[in-house]
Enzyme design. Structure first.
Site, PDB file in Angstrom:
ATOM      1  N   ARG A 135       5.097   3.515   0.644  1.00 43.70           N
ATOM      2  CA  ARG A 135       3.500   3.695   1.085  1.00 43.70           C
ATOM      3  C   ARG A 135       2.924   2.467   0.965  1.00 43.70           C
ATOM      4  O   ARG A 135       3.571   1.642   0.547  1.00 43.70           O
ATOM      5  CB  ARG A 135       3.310   4.831  -0.121  1.00 43.70           C
ATOM      6  N   THR A 136       1.693   2.400   1.839  1.00 42.03           N
ATOM      7  CA  THR A 136       1.095   1.160   1.877  1.00 42.03           C
ATOM      8  C   THR A 136       0.389   0.671   0.647  1.00 42.03           C
ATOM      9  O   THR A 136       0.000   1.486  -0.202  1.00 42.03           O
ATOM     10  CB  THR A 136      -0.127   1.369   3.107  1.00 42.03           C
ATOM     11  N   LEU A 137       0.813  -0.518   0.216  1.00 38.37           N
ATOM     12  CA  LEU A 137       0.200  -1.164  -0.997  1.00 38.37           C
ATOM     13  C   LEU A 137      -0.706  -2.229  -0.314  1.00 38.37           C
ATOM     14  O   LEU A 137      -1.927  -2.192  -1.301  1.00 38.37           O
ATOM     15  CB  LEU A 137       1.222  -1.653  -1.669  1.00 38.37           C
ATOM     16  N   ASN A 145      -1.635   7.005   0.471  1.00 36.55           N
ATOM     17  CA  ASN A 145      -0.780   6.369   1.437  1.00 36.55           C
ATOM     18  C   ASN A 145      -1.407   6.039   2.648  1.00 36.55           C
ATOM     19  O   ASN A 145      -1.487   6.444   3.505  1.00 36.55           O
ATOM     20  CB  ASN A 145       0.529   7.077   1.916  1.00 36.55           C
ATOM     21  N   PRO A 146      -2.631   4.982   2.433  1.00 37.53           N
ATOM     22  CA  PRO A 146      -3.646   4.769   3.567  1.00 37.53           C
ATOM     23  C   PRO A 146      -3.416   4.260   4.833  1.00 37.53           C
ATOM     24  O   PRO A 146      -2.372   3.512   4.728  1.00 37.53           O
ATOM     25  CB  PRO A 146      -4.854   4.347   2.760  1.00 37.53           C
TER      26      PRO A 146
END
Lengths: 273, 245
Positions: free
Chosen positions: B22-24, B126-127
């Site tokens: 997931r996007t961090l 998880n944008p």
């Protein structure tokens, strides 16, 4: 239709290439009470005969609002019709939620038809026993569609389904060319006339019928009983007068005389209203 | 080590199993997008920079794209996420066209679809790390809106992302009006982009302007803004402190 050895299963073809279960489902539509739809460039009118089983019970609901811009009239197994109406409402509301925009009716009827088709190709299902007249709007104006249990759908200028719908269809076939540019009120009057045809001489009152309208700038609504009775009175009174020579009186009078004679041909009491 | 995340019951609360799924944080990013309504439609402006942290690494990144016949989109933030969004939108438009029924998605529909997409991803932790500007014209109606990575969305006569909100919007609030001509609109946007070029460290001097009207979309070829650095303070910068830079 007679029973034969290929009609037990919807997934069994007959040697002649027919699916009898699907055809029997269409018979169920023909047994339901009449539903009529007509459309102009900007409006769609749905009308149906609403007979209750006894004086004590309420009328069967046959017209459903699907969204502000779409409504549906059903004929056949009303329970199946109710379930499909719920599906239609769901599809419309989901689309509105995602896109903030009304679902175009043309796309809705395809989704409905595809849903009906599934039931003609599964051994553990049966076709929906209901025909739906779907009236509504999209970017190009007002549309009327008929959805079959077979999974077919067609667009119509005007159509009638259910018992004694042929009488209405005959009337509509005669007049449909005027519908495209008709005003909203004339469209409703034509719907009432067509409905009267299916009653075969019985008195047309607002207690036996339901009328609904949807149009560009007008949200779908079922007209209330008083309004309908008012409209019936308007054209019935005119119909009772001897047809005058002047052209100022609109189609009502002309068709009043014609439907009177066609009723007489069929042996029913002439113009018994 | 977060104990609560590793117990089976709480494992899936933060989206996927491994954190690398997931996007961090974003890697290659675009900076501001500025958009305005004008007389005949919408104008969007964005530079062509793709920064890699503080490095101005990529200088020909197209951050303005057309979406169907009626809309244009501008993106700031993670470029790879923008490419994913475009893949999604292109599919959406394709399926819309396949109906071939006279109905088509306008800017309002696309904007709302994007909002749903961004907000749903945000809810899963998880944008898509973007701030988007969506503008278009359909049936004479002009539409200009924005969506952020957390799903905040609104429409206005002029919008911007990132630094544009702080540097460009005040200029637009003073100078925007209903009947800007194309030339006036471009001049106004260039004024905004020039301020951003001077003051935003992630801005590069290579920009595109996108125009959409009822007739269709045009995205300009890249060009540079004229800048002025001839201030006396810049002539001898170390005059007061020899040895510094």
């Amino acid at each position: 239709m007679f029973r034969n050895q290929y009609d037990t299963d919807v997934t069994t073809w007959s040697p002649a290439g027919r699916l009898f279960q699907v055809e029997y489902a269409m018979e169920a539509v023909k047994q339901g009470s009449a539903a009529i739809g007509l459309r102009s460039k900007t409006h769609v009118v749905l009308a149906c005969v609403n007979k209750s089983t006894s004086e004590l019970s309420s009328h069967q609901k046959k017209i459903f609002k699907v969204d502000d811009h779409i409504g549906v009239a059903i004929a056949g197994l009303t329970a199946d019709g109710r379930v499909l109406s719920r599906y239609l409402r769901n599809e419309c509301i989901n689309y509105s939620y995602t896109y903030e925009s009304p679902l175009p009716i043309g796309r809705l009827v395809v989704q409905l038809a595809d849903k009906a088709q599934v039931c003609t190709q599964r051994s553990w299902k049966r076709p929906y026993g209901v025909g739906l007249l779907v009236g509504g709007l999209d970017e190009s104006g007002a549309h009327l569609y008929y959805n079959c249990p077979s999974g077919n759908y067609f667009e119509y200028e005007a159509f009638a389904i259910g018992s004694r719908s042929q009488a209405a269809k005959t009337y509509l076939e005669r007049k449909f060319e005027t519908f495209k540019d008709s005003s909203r009120d004339n469209l409703i009057k034509d719907a009432l006339f067509a409905l009267r045809e299916t009653l075969q001489g019985e008195k047309l009152t607002s207690s036996v019928c339901t009328i609904a309208v949807v149009g560009v700038g007008e949200a779908f609504q079922i007209l209330n009983q008083e309004t309908v009775q008012g409209l019936i009175n308007e054209f019935e009174i005119v119909g009772e007068e001897p047809p005058p020579a002047d052209e100022a009186a609109p189609p009502e009078q002309g068709s009043g005389a014609e439907s009177g004679s066609s009723a007489a041909e069929q042996g029913a009491a002439p113009m018994d209203i | 080590m977060n104990v609560s995340d590793s117990t089976p019951a709480m494992n899936n609360l933060m989206g996927s199993e491994a954190d690398s799924q997931r996007t961090l944080y974003p890697y290659v990013t675009g900076t501001s997008v500025v958009g305005i309504k004008y007389k005949d439609g919408i104008l969007l402006a964005a530079d062509m920079g793709g920064s890699y942290g503080s490095t101005l690494r990529y200088k020909t990144v197209e951050r303005l794209k057309s979406v169907g016949k009626h809309s244009i989109i501008g993106a700031s933030g993670e470029i790879s996420d923008f490419q994913e969004i475009m893949r999604n939108l292109d599919d959406l438009i394709l399926y819309d066209n396949m109906w071939d029924d006279g109905n088509s998605f306008g800017p309002k529909e696309v904007h709302n679809y994007l909002t749903r997409m961004m907000y749903n991803r945000r809810n899963k932790f998880n944008p898509l790390w973007n701030s988007l500007v969506l503008g278009g014209v359909k049936n004479g109606q002009k539409y200009l809106g924005t969506v952020s990575m957390i799903g905040v969305h609104y429409e206005d006569n002029h919008v911007a992302t990132g630094f544009g909100n702080h540097l460009a919007r005040p200029l637009l609030r003073d100078e925007w009006h209903e009947n800007l001509t194309f030339e006036e609109g471009v001049k106004l946007l260039e004024k905004c982009m020039r301020v951003l070029l001077y003051r935003d460290r992630s801005a590069v001097n290579k920009l595109q302007i996108a125009k959409i009207t009822e007739e269709g979309v045009t995205i300009s070829q890249p060009y540079a803004l004229k800048t002025f650095w001839g201030f006396s303070a810049f002539q001898n910068p170390t005059a007061g402190a020899e040895g510094s830079w």
